[in-house]
Design an enzyme around this catalytic site. Structure first.
Site, short mmCIF file in Angstrom:
data_model
loop_
_atom_site.label_atom_id
_atom_site.label_comp_id
_atom_site.label_asym_id
_atom_site.label_seq_id
_atom_site.Cartn_x
_atom_site.Cartn_y
_atom_site.Cartn_z
N ASP A 1 22.29 18.86 21.70
CA ASP A 1 21.74 17.58 22.17
C ASP A 1 21.27 16.80 20.94
O ASP A 1 20.57 17.34 20.08
CB ASP A 1 20.58 17.85 23.12
CG ASP A 1 20.16 16.61 23.89
OD1 ASP A 1 19.87 15.58 23.25
OD2 ASP A 1 20.10 16.66 25.12
N GLN B 1 18.20 11.59 35.29
CA GLN B 1 19.54 11.68 34.68
C GLN B 1 19.89 10.38 33.97
O GLN B 1 19.70 9.28 34.52
CB GLN B 1 20.60 11.98 35.76
CG GLN B 1 21.98 12.24 35.17
CD GLN B 1 23.04 12.60 36.22
OE1 GLN B 1 22.81 12.48 37.42
NE2 GLN B 1 24.20 13.04 35.74
N HIS C 1 25.64 18.20 33.42
CA HIS C 1 25.26 18.99 32.24
C HIS C 1 23.99 19.77 32.51
O HIS C 1 23.15 19.36 33.31
CB HIS C 1 25.06 18.10 31.01
CG HIS C 1 24.11 16.96 31.23
ND1 HIS C 1 24.47 15.80 31.86
CD2 HIS C 1 22.80 16.81 30.90
CE1 HIS C 1 23.43 14.98 31.91
NE2 HIS C 1 22.40 15.58 31.34
N PHE C 2 23.89 20.90 31.82
CA PHE C 2 22.71 21.76 31.88
C PHE C 2 22.06 21.75 30.51
O PHE C 2 22.72 22.03 29.50
CB PHE C 2 23.11 23.19 32.26
CG PHE C 2 23.64 23.31 33.67
CD1 PHE C 2 22.80 23.64 34.72
CD2 PHE C 2 24.97 23.05 33.94
CE1 PHE C 2 23.28 23.73 36.02
CE2 PHE C 2 25.46 23.14 35.24
CZ PHE C 2 24.61 23.47 36.29
N HIS C 3 20.77 21.42 30.48
CA HIS C 3 19.99 21.50 29.25
C HIS C 3 19.54 22.96 29.07
O HIS C 3 19.07 23.58 30.02
CB HIS C 3 18.72 20.66 29.35
CG HIS C 3 18.95 19.19 29.52
ND1 HIS C 3 18.86 18.30 28.47
CD2 HIS C 3 19.25 18.44 30.61
CE1 HIS C 3 19.08 17.07 28.92
NE2 HIS C 3 19.32 17.13 30.21
P1 5GP Z 1 20.07 13.60 31.10
O1 5GP Z 1 18.91 12.67 31.06
O2 5GP Z 1 21.27 12.87 31.64
O3 5GP Z 1 19.80 14.89 31.80
O4 5GP Z 1 20.31 14.04 29.62
C1 5GP Z 1 21.22 13.48 28.76
C2 5GP Z 1 21.01 14.16 27.43
O5 5GP Z 1 22.08 13.78 26.60
C3 5GP Z 1 19.70 13.76 26.72
O6 5GP Z 1 18.95 14.92 26.43
C4 5GP Z 1 20.18 13.06 25.46
O7 5GP Z 1 19.39 13.36 24.35
C5 5GP Z 1 21.60 13.58 25.29
N1 5GP Z 1 22.52 12.66 24.68
C6 5GP Z 1 22.62 11.32 24.89
N2 5GP Z 1 23.63 10.80 24.15
C7 5GP Z 1 24.18 11.82 23.48
C8 5GP Z 1 25.28 11.91 22.55
O8 5GP Z 1 25.93 10.94 22.19
N3 5GP Z 1 25.57 13.15 22.05
C9 5GP Z 1 24.86 14.27 22.41
N4 5GP Z 1 25.23 15.42 21.87
N5 5GP Z 1 23.82 14.22 23.28
C10 5GP Z 1 23.49 13.02 23.81
#
Ligand code: 5GP
Length: 141
Positions: A36, A99, A105-107
């Site tokens: 991330d 989100q 995706h899974f963190h």
């Molecule tokens: P969400 O909020 O959708 O669960 O998490 C999206 C995650 O993607 C966030 O933790 C953010 O830091 C990460 N993220 C956003 N843009 C990018 C990117 O361009 N590359 C990577 N590797 N991670 C990203």
């Protein structure tokens, strides 16, 4: 309300197509894991299925069955690599739940006792730090 349609212009779809770079950790026919870019703690990584779905709500259960073992594999590796006391696995569905990227995706986030998580989608990490942390995780796989 039904889950909105999948939009293949999301950032993770672009990573899967190789249109934008990522620091990769693991890949098989069905799954990709990468760092991330805005980690909430050192070693914060993401596991995504290659099959498109917006989130858990529209995902194929057979895809989920292939993804979770990879989440487990990366969670174990991250725990070893960062000598973590615990591993936080998080997964958000739709903006109301936090989100921000609309490809499932899974963190996977290593946690240390007494250490507070940085904010979700906070600051960008230095690319060299991400690469060093990825190397530690890869070595533990
Ligand atoms: P969400 O909020 O959708 O669960 O998490 C999206 C995650 O993607 C966030 O933790 C953010 O830091 C990460 N993220 C956003 N843009 C990018 C990117 O361009 N590359 C990577 N590797 N991670 C990203």
């Amino acid at each position: 309300m039904n889950t909105p349609a999948y939009d293949d212009e999301n950032i993770f779809a672009k990573i899967l197509r190789g249109e934008i770079p990522s620091v990769k950790l693991y890949e098989d026919d069905d799954t990709l894991a990468f760092m991330d870019v805005m980690p909430q703690a050192p070693g914060h990584l993401l596991v995504i299925p290659k099959q498109p779905s917006r989130n858990l709500l529209d995902a194929d259960p057979e895809v989920l069955a292939k993804t979770i073992p990879v989440v487990q594999k990366l969670a174990k590796a991250a725990k070893t690599a960062f000598d973590a006391d615990g591993i936080f696995v998080a997964q958000f569905n739709e903006p109301a739940a936090g989100q921000t990227v609309f490809h499932l995706h899974f963190h996977v986030i290593p946690r240390r006792e007494g250490t507070v998580l940085k904010p979700h989608s906070g600051g960008m990490e230095d690319m060299e730090v991400l690469k060093e942390n990825a190397e530690k995780i890869r070595a533990a796989l």
